[in-house]
Design an enzyme around this catalytic site. Structure first.
Site, PDB file in Angstrom:
ATOM      1  CG  ASN A   1      -0.433  -0.018   2.458  1.00  0.00           C
ATOM      2  OD1 ASN A   1       0.758  -0.455   2.752  1.00  0.00           O
ATOM      3  ND2 ASN A   1      -1.191   0.715   3.433  1.00  0.00           N
TER       4      ASN A   1
ATOM      5  N   GLY B   1       2.020  -5.070   7.568  1.00  0.00           N
ATOM      6  CA  GLY B   1       1.047  -5.821   6.653  1.00  0.00           C
ATOM      7  C   GLY B   1       0.074  -6.106   7.300  1.00  0.00           C
ATOM      8  CB  SER B   2      -2.854  -8.469   6.703  1.00  0.00           C
ATOM      9  OG  SER B   2      -2.044  -9.643   6.806  1.00  0.00           O
ATOM     10  CB  THR B   3      -4.143  -8.229  12.130  1.00  0.00           C
ATOM     11  OG1 THR B   3      -3.784  -6.732  12.447  1.00  0.00           O
ATOM     12  CG2 THR B   3      -4.121  -8.714  13.329  1.00  0.00           C
TER      13      THR B   3
ATOM     14  N   GLY C   1       1.014 -10.997  10.261  1.00  0.00           N
ATOM     15  CA  GLY C   1       1.743 -10.411  11.539  1.00  0.00           C
ATOM     16  C   GLY C   1       1.599 -11.672  12.485  1.00  0.00           C
TER      17      GLY C   1
ATOM     18  CD  GLU D   1       4.265   0.277  12.840  1.00  0.00           C
ATOM     19  OE1 GLU D   1       3.033   0.125  13.252  1.00  0.00           O
ATOM     20  OE2 GLU D   1       5.242   0.974  13.406  1.00  0.00           O
TER      21      GLU D   1
ATOM     22  CB  CYS E   1      -2.105   0.921   8.219  1.00  0.00           C
ATOM     23  SG  CYS E   1      -0.905   2.242   8.322  1.00  0.00           S
TER      24      CYS E   1
ATOM     25  CD  GLU F   1       8.347   0.494  11.158  1.00  0.00           C
ATOM     26  OE1 GLU F   1       7.193   0.483  11.003  1.00  0.00           O
ATOM     27  OE2 GLU F   1       9.275   0.148  10.609  1.00  0.00           O
TER      28      GLU F   1
HETATM   29  P1  NAD Z   1      -0.082  -8.588   3.735  1.00  0.00           P
HETATM   30  O1  NAD Z   1       0.111  -9.068   5.181  1.00  0.00           O
HETATM   31  O2  NAD Z   1      -0.790  -9.620   2.907  1.00  0.00           O
HETATM   32  O3  NAD Z   1       1.658  -8.587   3.083  1.00  0.00           O
HETATM   33  C1  NAD Z   1       2.607  -7.823   3.625  1.00  0.00           C
HETATM   34  C2  NAD Z   1       4.023  -8.339   3.164  1.00  0.00           C
HETATM   35  O4  NAD Z   1       4.053  -9.727   3.830  1.00  0.00           O
HETATM   36  C3  NAD Z   1       4.042  -8.784   1.757  1.00  0.00           C
HETATM   37  O5  NAD Z   1       5.335  -8.356   1.501  1.00  0.00           O
HETATM   38  C4  NAD Z   1       3.946 -10.227   1.591  1.00  0.00           C
HETATM   39  O6  NAD Z   1       4.342 -10.816   0.582  1.00  0.00           O
HETATM   40  C5  NAD Z   1       4.526 -10.543   3.056  1.00  0.00           C
HETATM   41  N1  NAD Z   1       4.056 -11.956   3.624  1.00  0.00           N
HETATM   42  C6  NAD Z   1       2.815 -12.501   3.367  1.00  0.00           C
HETATM   43  N2  NAD Z   1       2.527 -13.718   3.953  1.00  0.00           N
HETATM   44  C7  NAD Z   1       3.869 -13.918   4.704  1.00  0.00           C
HETATM   45  C8  NAD Z   1       4.610 -14.896   5.276  1.00  0.00           C
HETATM   46  N3  NAD Z   1       3.615 -16.121   5.595  1.00  0.00           N
HETATM   47  N4  NAD Z   1       5.769 -14.905   5.761  1.00  0.00           N
HETATM   48  C9  NAD Z   1       6.398 -13.747   5.352  1.00  0.00           C
HETATM   49  N5  NAD Z   1       5.970 -12.794   4.760  1.00  0.00           N
HETATM   50  C10 NAD Z   1       4.791 -12.842   4.303  1.00  0.00           C
HETATM   51  O7  NAD Z   1      -0.569  -7.366   3.807  1.00  0.00           O
HETATM   52  P2  NAD Z   1      -0.677  -6.360   2.493  1.00  0.00           P
HETATM   53  O8  NAD Z   1      -2.072  -6.699   1.779  1.00  0.00           O
HETATM   54  O9  NAD Z   1       0.535  -6.216   1.535  1.00  0.00           O
HETATM   55  O10 NAD Z   1      -0.688  -4.987   3.132  1.00  0.00           O
HETATM   56  C11 NAD Z   1      -2.074  -4.386   3.681  1.00  0.00           C
HETATM   57  C12 NAD Z   1      -2.004  -4.593   5.148  1.00  0.00           C
HETATM   58  O11 NAD Z   1      -1.028  -3.807   5.869  1.00  0.00           O
HETATM   59  C13 NAD Z   1      -3.073  -3.886   5.892  1.00  0.00           C
HETATM   60  O12 NAD Z   1      -3.866  -4.687   6.961  1.00  0.00           O
HETATM   61  C14 NAD Z   1      -2.643  -2.617   6.365  1.00  0.00           C
HETATM   62  O13 NAD Z   1      -3.202  -2.146   7.468  1.00  0.00           O
HETATM   63  C15 NAD Z   1      -1.559  -3.167   6.938  1.00  0.00           C
HETATM   64  N6  NAD Z   1      -0.348  -1.954   7.019  1.00  0.00           N
HETATM   65  C16 NAD Z   1      -0.003  -1.559   8.075  1.00  0.00           C
HETATM   66  C17 NAD Z   1       0.874  -0.244   8.562  1.00  0.00           C
HETATM   67  C18 NAD Z   1       1.211   0.062   9.816  1.00  0.00           C
HETATM   68  O14 NAD Z   1       2.148   0.909   9.589  1.00  0.00           O
HETATM   69  N7  NAD Z   1       0.638  -0.439  10.600  1.00  0.00           N
HETATM   70  C19 NAD Z   1       1.293   0.269   7.393  1.00  0.00           C
HETATM   71  C20 NAD Z   1       0.694  -0.068   5.809  1.00  0.00           C
HETATM   72  C21 NAD Z   1      -0.061  -1.200   5.877  1.00  0.00           C
END
Ligand code: NAD
Length: 454
Positions: free
Chosen positions: A131, A207-209, A212, A229, A263, A432
């Site tokens: 994103n 990334g997504s919860t 995470g 995050e 996010c 961060e």
């Molecule tokens: P996602 O969790 O699908 O992917 C994020 C990253 O993790 C990608 O690089 C993906 O390839 C990698 N990934 C996926 N599965 C993995 C695994 N099993 N092991 C290691 N890496 C893995 O998230 P997304 O759809 O790319 O991003 C959207 C999400 O990110 C939303 O929930 C958003 O709120 C969150 N986000 C949070 C913040 C913050 O600072 N809190 C900032 C931006 C986005």
């Protein structure tokens, strides 16, 4: 070898194909990073800072190129993409300023003195989402490098290009070979190989919860350090004594910027009942004025969603015939477009609870301050939020009462490189940016020196 196809979300054209990094290549990258890190950590702090400043100025020299690449691979409006590229430069500069201030303490005790050292962790994996591919890559990378670590950066599979360019710029600026490597790939293959690799000391994940939590569980295996995050479902609290014109004029950007794929999106608008109708009258034209269209056009406020899959996800939350309080228009034809939509929370079902990650907000009235706080906190997330009021006491009281990491009063701004950023509850772990950013990439070592004569 698996190839990742990078698609321009505004046109659906293929921008590039990029080879996925295999687990064997991850292993080799870790070894190279470890080698580079030893030399990097041994540099005098002033030399490390100088190289990081050169990196920042090389980014500055290629700002437009980075921004245009972000437009093509992520569909961000060009104005936003320029800000994002500038954020990378600023953060590198800020982190460079911290290198020489990363010091320890001396603690006297009976019979001697203790010295503490902030030592680098070694090799850090930064796993970034799609994103905000550029800034979020830098949020982990800049302070980790500044604190003397090497970084393996894994961008999201849909948006690897800016991260690849960033590593190229680092090399050109004189950073040692292997110190910052971009490893494109999917989460399941490249991501997991990085998280599981014993040579990786810390994982910074955005990334997504759901992902995470999975990463945190895997990190537990090697007791790896982890910063998370994650998602959000942030409130925008509008009190009756607020400047309603400003609150309504700014509300669209707070949940439509980045097409709601943010996010920190203020996707739950909570309005004091006595001004609810007036606020909605003001909000409607403001939402319609938030024009969606060609991201390369400087007038455009909102681009497309990242992918067809993301559009399906958003659609699954909002039934075609769902009664919307406000529904704007989006371009037809090619591209993953979705119109700005505001739903009444009472009938919105899961869209009022889950992070939709699209241009969708819910709106809901509240009776008094206590109810406002209760509604704001009725979520498993706690990333950010806004409080609109002219009463300074209430502004602070409510900001303190909302369980979230980043609150804004009469504003929706959440992110500044000089202030800490991160979530409460299921929105994350650790912080961060800000003054503590470098320390998060160090171990504290204590050395006791006996001074007793005998
Ligand atoms: P996602 O969790 O699908 O992917 C994020 C990253 O993790 C990608 O690089 C993906 O390839 C990698 N990934 C996926 N599965 C993995 C695994 N099993 N092991 C290691 N890496 C893995 O998230 P997304 O759809 O790319 O991003 C959207 C999400 O990110 C939303 O929930 C958003 O709120 C969150 N986000 C949070 C913040 C913050 O600072 N809190 C900032 C931006 C986005």
């Amino acid at each position: 070898m698996h190839q990742l196809r990078v698609v321009n979300p505004a046109t659906e054209e293929t921008v590039a194909t990029v080879a996925e990094t295999t687990p064997e290549e991850v292993g080799r990258a870790v070894a190279r990073a470890r080698e580079a890190q030893r030399g990097w950590a041994a540099l005098a702090p002033a030399d490390r800072a100088r190289l990081l400043r050169r990196f920042a100025s090389a980014v500055d020299g290629r700002l437009e190129e980075l921004a245009l690449l972000e437009v093509r691979e992520a569909g961000h409006p060009i104005g936003n993409a320029r800000w994002e590229a500038g954020n990378v430069r600023d953060l590198l500069d800020y982190a460079a300023g911290g290198v020489e201030r990363l010091t320890g303490q001396q603690i006297p005790v009976a019979g001697g003195v203790n010295l503490t050292f902030a030592e680098p962790l070694g090799v850090v994996a930064v796993i970034a989402p799609w994103n905000f591919p550029l800034p979020i890559a830098a949020w982990g990378t800049a302070p980790a490098l500044a604190a003397g670590n090497a970084v393996l950066l894994k961008p999201a599979e849909t948006t690897p290009l800016t991260a690849l360019l960033l590593a190229e710029i680092a090399l050109e600026a004189g950073l040692p070979e292997g110190l910052l490597q971009t490893l494109p790939g999917t989460g399941a293959v490249t991501g997991e190989a990085l998280v599981d690799h014993p040579g990786v000391a810390k994982v910074v994940f955005t990334g997504s919860t759901a992902v995470g939590k999975r990463i945190m569980a895997r990190c537990a295996e090697g007791v790896k350090r982890v910063t998370l995050e994650l998602g959000g479902k942030s409130p925008n609290l509008v009190f009756a004594d607020a400047d309603l014109e400003r609150a309504a004029a700014s509300a669209p950007a707070s949940f439509l910027d980045n097409t709601g794929q943010d996010c920190c999106a203020r996707s739950r608008i909570l309005v004091e009942s006595s001004v609810y109708e007036r606020f909605m009258e003001l909000l409607e034209p403001a939402v319609h004025a938030f024009t969606a269209g060609d991201p390369a056009d400087p007038e455009t406020r909102m681009g497309p969603l990242i992918s067809a899959a993301q559009r399906e996800r958003v659609r699954s939350y909002v039934a075609e015939d769902a009664p919307a309080a406000i529904r704007a228009t989006a371009p037809a034809g090619k591209g993953f477009w979705y119109p700005a939509t505001v739903l009444e929370a009472a009938g919105a079902g899961a869209a009022a609870v889950d992070e939709v990650f699209g241009p969708v907000a819910t709106v809901q009235p509240f009776g008094d301050e206590a109810e406002a706080v209760e509604l704001a906190n009725a979520t498993r997330y706690g990333l950010s939020g806004s409080v609109w009021t002219r009463d300074a006491g209430r502004a602070l009281r409510v900001s303190r009462a909302v369980a979230a990491g980043n609150l804004s009063v009469n504003s929706h701004a959440s992110v500044r490189y000089a202030t800490p950023f991160g979530g409460y509850k299921e929105s994350g772990l650790g912080r961060e940016l800000g003054p503590g950013a470098l320390a998060a990439f160090t171990e504290t070592k204590n050395v006791f020196i006996a001074t007793d004569a005998g």
